[in-house]
Structure formats: structure tokens, C-alpha cells
Enzyme design. Structure first.
Site, PDB file in Angstrom:
ATOM      1  N   LYS A 174       0.895  -1.168   0.000  1.00 32.14           N
ATOM      2  CA  LYS A 174       0.000   0.000   0.000  1.00 32.14           C
ATOM      3  C   LYS A 174       0.933   1.219   0.000  1.00 32.14           C
ATOM      4  O   LYS A 174       1.503   1.585   1.025  1.00 32.14           O
ATOM      5  CB  LYS A 174      -0.924  -0.081   1.210  1.00 32.14           C
ATOM      6  CG  LYS A 174      -1.472   1.194   1.835  1.00 32.14           C
ATOM      7  CD  LYS A 174      -2.061   2.222   0.920  1.00 32.14           C
ATOM      8  CE  LYS A 174      -2.156   3.570   1.668  1.00 32.14           C
ATOM      9  NZ  LYS A 174      -1.747   4.702   0.836  1.00 32.14           N
ATOM     10  N   GLU A 249       9.166   2.449  11.122  1.00 36.27           N
ATOM     11  CA  GLU A 249      10.248   3.388  10.865  1.00 36.27           C
ATOM     12  C   GLU A 249       9.612   4.764  10.731  1.00 36.27           C
ATOM     13  O   GLU A 249       8.913   5.037   9.758  1.00 36.27           O
ATOM     14  CB  GLU A 249      11.016   2.972   9.608  1.00 36.27           C
ATOM     15  CG  GLU A 249      11.686   1.627   9.835  1.00 36.27           C
ATOM     16  CD  GLU A 249      12.423   1.069   8.632  1.00 36.27           C
ATOM     17  OE1 GLU A 249      13.247   0.180   8.838  1.00 36.27           O
ATOM     18  OE2 GLU A 249      12.165   1.512   7.506  1.00 36.27           O
ATOM     19  N   CYS A 283      13.669  11.262   6.344  1.00 32.33           N
ATOM     20  CA  CYS A 283      13.457  11.009   7.775  1.00 32.33           C
ATOM     21  C   CYS A 283      14.738  11.319   8.539  1.00 32.33           C
ATOM     22  O   CYS A 283      14.696  11.681   9.704  1.00 32.33           O
ATOM     23  CB  CYS A 283      13.029   9.573   7.999  1.00 32.33           C
ATOM     24  SG  CYS A 283      14.124   8.403   7.222  1.00 32.33           S
ATOM     25  N   GLU A 384       8.709  17.617  14.167  1.00 32.94           N
ATOM     26  CA  GLU A 384       9.275  17.334  12.845  1.00 32.94           C
ATOM     27  C   GLU A 384       8.606  18.239  11.810  1.00 32.94           C
ATOM     28  O   GLU A 384       7.387  18.234  11.685  1.00 32.94           O
ATOM     29  CB  GLU A 384       9.046  15.860  12.477  1.00 32.94           C
ATOM     30  CG  GLU A 384       9.696  15.491  11.164  1.00 32.94           C
ATOM     31  CD  GLU A 384       9.397  14.057  10.716  1.00 32.94           C
ATOM     32  OE1 GLU A 384       8.217  13.655  10.746  1.00 32.94           O
ATOM     33  OE2 GLU A 384      10.347  13.365  10.322  1.00 32.94           O
TER      34      GLU A 384
HETATM   35  P1  NAP Z   1       2.307   9.290   6.695  1.00 37.32           P
HETATM   36  O1  NAP Z   1       1.362  10.387   6.514  1.00 37.32           O
HETATM   37  O2  NAP Z   1       2.450   8.668   8.032  1.00 37.32           O
HETATM   38  O3  NAP Z   1       1.936   8.185   5.614  1.00 37.32           O
HETATM   39  C1  NAP Z   1       2.714   7.032   5.419  1.00 37.32           C
HETATM   40  C2  NAP Z   1       1.866   5.934   4.793  1.00 37.32           C
HETATM   41  O4  NAP Z   1       0.846   5.551   5.696  1.00 37.32           O
HETATM   42  C3  NAP Z   1       1.150   6.360   3.524  1.00 37.32           C
HETATM   43  O5  NAP Z   1       1.115   5.261   2.655  1.00 37.32           O
HETATM   44  C4  NAP Z   1      -0.238   6.711   4.032  1.00 37.32           C
HETATM   45  O6  NAP Z   1      -1.224   6.627   3.031  1.00 37.32           O
HETATM   46  C5  NAP Z   1      -0.424   5.643   5.077  1.00 37.32           C
HETATM   47  N1  NAP Z   1      -1.423   5.941   6.102  1.00 37.32           N
HETATM   48  C6  NAP Z   1      -1.986   7.150   6.426  1.00 37.32           C
HETATM   49  N2  NAP Z   1      -2.864   6.991   7.442  1.00 37.32           N
HETATM   50  C7  NAP Z   1      -2.865   5.685   7.768  1.00 37.32           C
HETATM   51  C8  NAP Z   1      -3.552   4.910   8.747  1.00 37.32           C
HETATM   52  N3  NAP Z   1      -4.421   5.447   9.598  1.00 37.32           N
HETATM   53  N4  NAP Z   1      -3.310   3.574   8.810  1.00 37.32           N
HETATM   54  C9  NAP Z   1      -2.413   2.996   7.984  1.00 37.32           C
HETATM   55  N5  NAP Z   1      -1.732   3.681   7.030  1.00 37.32           N
HETATM   56  C10 NAP Z   1      -1.950   5.009   6.922  1.00 37.32           C
HETATM   57  O7  NAP Z   1       3.783   9.714   6.276  1.00 37.32           O
HETATM   58  P2  NAP Z   1       4.198  10.521   4.968  1.00 37.32           P
HETATM   59  O8  NAP Z   1       3.653  11.891   5.117  1.00 37.32           O
HETATM   60  O9  NAP Z   1       3.875   9.737   3.761  1.00 37.32           O
HETATM   61  O10 NAP Z   1       5.803  10.492   5.095  1.00 37.32           O
HETATM   62  C11 NAP Z   1       6.516  11.389   5.869  1.00 37.32           C
HETATM   63  C12 NAP Z   1       6.857  10.777   7.215  1.00 37.32           C
HETATM   64  O11 NAP Z   1       7.561   9.549   7.046  1.00 37.32           O
HETATM   65  C13 NAP Z   1       7.783  11.640   8.021  1.00 37.32           C
HETATM   66  O12 NAP Z   1       7.344  11.665   9.344  1.00 37.32           O
HETATM   67  C14 NAP Z   1       9.127  10.921   7.919  1.00 37.32           C
HETATM   68  O13 NAP Z   1      10.010  11.185   8.971  1.00 37.32           O
HETATM   69  C15 NAP Z   1       8.701   9.511   7.887  1.00 37.32           C
HETATM   70  N6  NAP Z   1       9.751   8.643   7.311  1.00 37.32           N
HETATM   71  C16 NAP Z   1      10.464   7.817   8.131  1.00 37.32           C
HETATM   72  C17 NAP Z   1      11.480   7.009   7.625  1.00 37.32           C
HETATM   73  C18 NAP Z   1      12.270   6.095   8.524  1.00 37.32           C
HETATM   74  O14 NAP Z   1      12.886   5.176   8.019  1.00 37.32           O
HETATM   75  N7  NAP Z   1      12.290   6.297   9.825  1.00 37.32           N
HETATM   76  C19 NAP Z   1      11.757   7.020   6.253  1.00 37.32           C
HETATM   77  C20 NAP Z   1      11.005   7.874   5.434  1.00 37.32           C
HETATM   78  C21 NAP Z   1       9.996   8.674   5.982  1.00 37.32           C
HETATM   79  P3  NAP Z   1      -1.735   7.975   2.255  1.00 37.32           P
HETATM   80  O15 NAP Z   1      -0.565   8.468   1.488  1.00 37.32           O
HETATM   81  O16 NAP Z   1      -2.815   7.472   1.398  1.00 37.32           O
HETATM   82  O17 NAP Z   1      -2.174   8.926   3.313  1.00 37.32           O
END
Ligand code: NAP
Ligand code: MG
Length: 483
Positions: A174, A249, A283, A384
Site C-alpha cells: 500500500k 520506521e 526522515c 518534525e
Molecule cells: P504518513 O502520513 O504517516 O503516511 C505514510 C503511509 O501511511 C502512507 O502510505 C499513508 O497513506 C499511510 N497511512 C496514512 N494513514 C494511515 C492509517 N491510519 N493507517 C495505515 N496507514 C496510513 O507519512 P508521509 O507523510 O507519507 O511520510 C513522511 C513521514 O515519514 C515523516 O514523518 C518521515 O520522517 C517519515 N519517514 C520515516 C522514515 C524512517 O525510516 N524512519 C523514512 C522515510 C519517511 P496515504 O498516502 O494514502 O495517506
């Protein structure tokens, strides 16, 4: 206009309700990238059925047989390097050079993980009875859900899928809605490699709907998530109901400490790479710099001179060094934080605005921004931001620098810049971060070193040498009486 579909059981299929969502280029929101299936819970159910039905067939293949399919995927990925980089740039906004960097990182991680998957070693353990042999076997979890973010849409997906598949699991991907096309193109590589139907399924659509359906399902056996801490916490709460193993992560607020004996030219380059590459949307991006007071103003002036020289523009232009942020919501969030920083009393060193003139007028461009005199209590020092905004804080000495650096709920990555080996070693011991660096950017990583965060940045930092695959297997103990 064509609607990009889900991939379930070896076929490209419309979501059952035939609804679609659109995706736009963050460099110019007037450019429509495509329409994508807007899936519902029933579509997730279809994918879960297919993944469960296929699991036995895939898991009894030997690791060597599984590796042959994945080596073909790797070969096709290498062939499609240029076309895929254009797609990543068009969806995410990062520069073509950064997109190629992402793909090359994915290639080297994949090479490592395919080979690692051929070493699924168990143990032999002397038993208490003479004729009994004790053994442990590494076995797959079953059906694994992979939920990925938009910032590294190709690399993060592969980093999870390859070890999961090598270990014998079937996978449901997904992807983030904002980068659905990269996911479609990635799955096409698996299709081209003739991976058996149902081994890899793709479901497109909203995370709060179908992502949630995955995390609440009792017919999923592992869930690997990369994304925000906020969503990670929700997933963990849902998964707990089924004792579903999760790998999370999550976000970061990564500090770099600059001591007065550091090489300031080198340190400033590393900080700028960490803070403004991919418009600060890693991240592991550097988001706080803690500088010893003796060199505070000098270091800020060096940063300011270099950051004001960064060329912002479309990621597909040769001269661009920093692209737009990924979409309107991201733009709004970053501008909000700049506003909050000003209101909290931080001093703007450079940037601080959206770029809207001429060719920028329909895009999501933020000028690379530096705040100084940032205090630990300010929101911009704690939360963040995930954009091209760097916070600079002053400290009296090394000890205070470590306290300030650790004063965050996150613990993903950190760096120190110094020529003093003793201070570097003290920092390595005291930093509360899953990854740490000496005289290198916070965002540096290699595939064979463990990757993961402490505190609110995630759970499950693997053992060295087992990075990737560990999460996707469980142990089984065997007592074999041969008498
Ligand atoms: P996000 O909003 O948390 O979304 C991540 C994924 O989760 C997307 O596929 C999103 O789908 C899905 N999602 C949203 N709500 C959900 C729910 N209630 N249940 C299950 N899945 C759900 O993160 P993002 O904005 O895409 O990415 C940025 C974040 O990722 C930042 O906080 C960054 O630090 C973190 N990150 C961490 C790492 C690491 O390795 N630690 C690496 C890269 C990024 P939709 O797109 O359809 O909303
Ligand atoms: Mg988000």
C-alpha cells in the site's frame, strides 16, 4: 484519461467501486499525472485472499528459486533507471539527480538483500537427550503488509519487499497516495519477471481507509510501516489487538553538533546536504544544528552564504539543486511552521517564504530557510517539520550540546563535527539515536548496517548483518529423535 489500477492475483484490476483519485506534479499543480484506483476495504480483502492463497506455493520455493525471480526484477530495475527517475521526480518533486540517487541506493540494497536472503541460517543446539537433535529454523511470517511514504517511494518499498519475499512471505504493498505511479511502475517490474500471481499484490488508495484495513486485519501476519510517528502509533494500537508483529520506521528531529574545533567548511557542507537535499524531506534530514557559542555567528554566516546560493526549481531542470516540496498539504505545513517560528521569536537568517513568481507560481516551492536563536522550548525545535527549514541553537560547551541534541522525543539519527576523538566517542555513547555519524551528514546510510530509530522514531533496530530480513522471519524450535 487512463486510470492506474490495483494489481491483485497477477491482474491489473479496477477498485470494486471504480472510483479514482488524481495526482498532480508538485512542480506545477496544473500538470495532472494520472488517475488512480481509489480502493476500499473490499479491495484489501481481495488482496488478502490472494496473498493467503499464494503463501504456501511461494514459501515452499527454495531461497535460491526465489532469488532468481528477484534477480530478474533487479535487472529490469537497472534497465528502467532513467524512466523511473523521471517518474519519481514528477511525483515527488526531488531533482533527477536525487531520484537517480534513490534508485541507485535501491539497487545496492537489493543486491545485498537478495544475497542475504540466501543465508537464512538456523542453529543446531545440543539437546539433553543423546538421541535428540535440537534445531531452530527460520520460517516466514505469512502475508506481510508493506505501507510506504512518499519521500522515498521506490527505495523504501523495495527495502521491505525484497527481504520479505526472500524470506518466503507474500506481500501486499500500500504505497503513499502521492506517489502511486512509482508503485505501479515498480510492480510492473515484478510482473515482467513473471513472479507467480498473488506473490505481490498492490492496492492503491487512502491510508486512513485501506491502510487502516490492513492494520486491523487478523489475516495479515506482519506489517512493515514507514511514515509519520502519528500514523505509526495508530497502526501499533490496531495491530496490538491481533498481536500482529510490526516494524515501524518513523519521524525524526535529527541534530548535528558543531564543536569549535570542527572544520567549518566541511561541517557546513554536510549540514546543508543533510538539511536541504530532497527539500529536507528525509526522515534522517538534519533539522537542528547545535553550535558552540565561540563559533556560532561565524558558522551561521558560512551557512547563509551557501544556502542563499541554492538554485530552487523544477526537479527535471539540469541546474536545479532543490525541487519543490511534495504537494499542497506539505507546502501548507512547512509554511505554517515558518510562521510559528517567527511568532515564537526565532530569528530568520535566510528564506522564510514561498516562491511564487513566474514559473514558480503553480508549484510548491519554499525558499531554503534557516532560523537562528532557536530555543529548546519552541515548537520548531521539537516537532518534525519535514521540509527545507533548519533550526540553529547555541550552546556553551560540549556537555550542553549533548543535552540539547538529546532533548527531543525522537531518536532517529545524529551527527557531531569535531577533530577531538575523545569528544566524538563520548557523543557516540551518549547520543540517543539509532544511527549516528562523526563528521558526516545525518542522512548518510549503507545497506548492510542496521537502520532504525530509538524513542518515538520507531521500533525494531535489527542486528548487524541481519538488517532487513530479521523482521520478516520467526524462529521454530525442532526436537528430532533419530534413535
Ligand atoms: P504518513 O502520513 O504517516 O503516511 C505514510 C503511509 O501511511 C502512507 O502510505 C499513508 O497513506 C499511510 N497511512 C496514512 N494513514 C494511515 C492509517 N491510519 N493507517 C495505515 N496507514 C496510513 O507519512 P508521509 O507523510 O507519507 O511520510 C513522511 C513521514 O515519514 C515523516 O514523518 C518521515 O520522517 C517519515 N519517514 C520515516 C522514515 C524512517 O525510516 N524512519 C523514512 C522515510 C519517511 P496515504 O498516502 O494514502 O495517506
Ligand atoms: Mg503525511
Amino acid at each position: 484519461m487512463r486510470i492506474y489500477k490495483n494489481y491483485v492475483n497477477g491482474k491489473w484490476v479496477h477498485a470494486l467501486r471504480e472510483e479514482a483519485f488524481e495526482e498532480r506534479n508538485p512542480a506545477n499543480l496544473n500538470e495532472l499525472i494520472g488517475l488512480f484506483s481509489s480502493s476500499q476495504k473490499e479491495d484489501i480483502e481481495a488482496a488478502i485472499n490472494s496473498s493467503n492463497d499464494t503463501f504456501f506455493k511461494w514459501s515452499i520455493k527454495t531461497p535460491y528459486e526465489r532469488s532468481n525471480y528477484l534477480k530478474d526484477v533487479l535487472e529490469f530495475l537497472k534497465q528502467e533507471r532513467i524512466s523511473l527517475s523521471a517518474i519519481i521526480t514528477c511525483e515527488n518533486g526531488k531533482t533527477l539527480k536525487e531520484s537517480l540517487g534513490e534508485i541507485d541506493a535501491a539497487i545496492s540494497e537489493m543486491e545485498f538483500q537478495i544475497h542475504q536472503g540466501l543465508r537464512l541460517f538456523g542453529n543446531t543446539i545440543p539437546a539433553n537427550r543423546n538421541s535428540v537433535l535440537g534445531l531452530t529454523l527460520k520460517v516466514p511470517l505469512g502475508v506481510v503488509a508493506v505501507i510506504t511514504p512518499w519521500n522515498f517511494p521506490l527505495n523504501v518499498a523495495l527495502r521491505k519487499m525484497i527481504p520479505a519475499l526472500m524470506a518466503g512471505n507474500t506481500v501486499i504493498l500500500k504505497p503513499a497516495s502521492l506517489t502511486s505511479l512509482t508503485a505501479v511502475k515498480l510492480i510492473e517490474l515484478f510482473e515482467k519477471a513473471s513472479i507467480p500471481s498473488g506473490t505481490v499484490n498492490l492496492v492503491l488508495g487512502s491510508g486512513s481507509l485501506i491502510g487502516k484495513a490492513l492494520s486491523t486485519s487478523s489475516r495479515i501476519h506482519g506489517l512493515s510501516f514507514t511514515g509519520s510517528t502519528e500514523v505509526g502509533l495508530q497502526i501499533q494500537a490496531h495491530a496490538a489487538r491481533n498481536l500482529l508483529p510490526t516494524q515501524l520506521e518513523l519521524g525524526g528531529k535529527n541534530p548535528a553538533i558543531i564543536l569549535k574545533d570542527a572544520d567549518l567548511e566541511e561541517a557546513s557542507n554536510a549540514v546543508i546536504t543533510g538539511a536541504f537535499s530532497c527539500a529536507g524531506q528525509w526522515c534522517t534530514s538534519t533539522s537542528r544544528v547545535v553550535v558552540e557559542k565561540d563559533i556560532y555567528e561565524e558558522f551561521i554566516q558560512i551557512l547563509k552564504r551557501k544556502v542563499e546560493d541554492i538554485t530552487v526549481g523544477r526537479g527535471d531542470r539540469e541546474q536545479t539543486q532543490m525541487g519543490p516540496v511534495c504537494g499542497e498539504r506539505q507546502l501548507e505545513t512547512v509554511l505554517d511552521y515558518i510562521h510559528i517560528g517567527l511568532k515564537e521569536g526565532a530569528t530568520l537568517v535566510c528564506g522564510g517564504n514561498q516562491i511564487t513568481d513566474r514559473e514558480y507560481s503553480n508549484g510548491c516551492y519554499v525558499a531554503p530557510t534557516i532560523f537562528k536563536d532557536v530555543k529548546q522550548t519552541m515548537r520548531i525545535a521539537k516537532e518534525e517539520i519535514f521540509g527545507p527549514v533548519l533550526c540553529i541553537m547555541s550552546c556553551n560547551d560540549f556537555e550542553e550540546a549533548i543535552t540539547v541534541a538529546n532533548n527531543t522525543p525522537y531518536g532517529l539519527s545524529s551527527s557531531i563535527f569535531t577533530k577531538n576523538i575523545s569528544n566524538a566517542m563520548k557523543f557516540i555513547n551518549l547520543t540517543k539515536a539509532g544511527l549516528t555519524h562523526v563528521n558526516m551528514p545525518t542522512a548518510y546510510k549503507e545497506p548492510h548496517l542496521p537502520f532504525g530509530g530509538m524513542k518515538m522514531s520507531g521500533i525494531g533496530i535489527p542486528e548487524a548483518g541481519k538488517t532487513g530480513i530479521d523482521f520478516f522471519t520467526k524462529n521454530k524450535s525442532i526436537y528430532l529423535n533419530w534413535n
